[in-house]
Design an enzyme around this catalytic site. Structure first.
Site, PDB file in Angstrom:
ATOM      1  N   THR A 175       0.307  -1.722  -0.179  1.00 33.90           N
ATOM      2  CA  THR A 175      -0.233  -0.024  -0.209  1.00 33.90           C
ATOM      3  C   THR A 175       1.141   1.758   0.241  1.00 33.90           C
ATOM      4  OG1 THR A 175      -0.381   0.059   2.090  1.00 33.90           O
ATOM      5  CG2 THR A 175      -2.179  -1.375   1.402  1.00 33.90           C
ATOM      6  N   ASP A 176       0.023   2.267  -0.298  1.00 36.44           N
ATOM      7  CA  ASP A 176       0.457   3.719  -0.009  1.00 36.44           C
ATOM      8  C   ASP A 176       0.984   3.863   1.456  1.00 36.44           C
ATOM      9  OD1 ASP A 176      -1.376   4.631  -0.373  1.00 36.44           O
ATOM     10  OD2 ASP A 176      -1.494   5.318  -2.070  1.00 36.44           O
ATOM     11  N   ALA A 177       0.914   5.590   0.503  1.00 34.65           N
ATOM     12  CA  ALA A 177       1.410   6.174   2.668  1.00 34.65           C
ATOM     13  C   ALA A 177      -0.626   5.976   3.348  1.00 34.65           C
ATOM     14  CB  ALA A 177       1.259   7.989   2.414  1.00 34.65           C
TER      15      ALA A 177
ATOM     16  N   ILE B  53      -3.543   2.561   0.366  1.00 32.68           N
ATOM     17  CA  ILE B  53      -4.876   1.817  -0.583  1.00 32.68           C
ATOM     18  C   ILE B  53      -3.530   1.099  -1.863  1.00 32.68           C
ATOM     19  CG2 ILE B  53      -5.595   2.198  -3.221  1.00 32.68           C
ATOM     20  CD1 ILE B  53      -7.389   3.264  -0.447  1.00 32.68           C
TER      21      ILE B  53
END
Length: 140
Positions: free
Chosen positions: A17-19, A22
């Site tokens: 995931t990103d920050a 997601i």
């Protein structure tokens, strides 16, 4: 050509995931790669053994439609279905689902190449036959 669908479960981990929690877009391609590898394994083919025999499967082209985001800790299902078998490659349609919700769909063209020259070669007969049988007997 309508082929049977192979299913492979994937869990979304923090590293995917990103920050914002997601799934980062390129990781969908990684999930699809794993499912393709497991599809081949389900047919009795280990990619390392194929490489030892001088055969590699490489992605020639891909197109992905991202429909909805996957999130940290989601349980996903990645599907694999052959849409074309050719002399020196094959095409697949892959989807990633969260329950009944389709999150993305991709079309992937795979080329069969020589491990030494990286030039196209014919699909091994046993691989072609296994793919054909899997579409006829419901193996998934």
């Amino acid at each position: 050509m309508a082929d049977k669908v192979f299913n492979w479960p994937v869990r979304v981990y923090y590293e995917d995931t990103d920050a914002g929690g997601i799934v980062y877009y390129v990781n969908y391609l990684k999930f699809m790669e794993r499912a393709r590898t497991e599809y081949l394994r389900s047919l009795g083919f280990d990619q390392q053994a194929l490489m030892h025999d001088g055969i590699l499967f490489v992605v020639r082209n891909t197109s992905v439609d991202y429909l909805k985001p996957a999130r940290l800790d989601d349980a996903l299902n990645v599907t694999v279905s052959l849409s074309r078998r050719g002399r020196a490659g094959f095409d697949m349609i892959q989807s990633i689902w969260r329950g009944e919700e389709k999150l993305c769909e991709g079309k992937v063209a795979i080329a069969c190449v020589s491990a030494n020259s990286l030039r196209p070669v014919g699909l091994p007969v046993n691989v072609r036959q296994a793919m054909l049988l899997s579409s006829q007997d419901g193996k998934s």
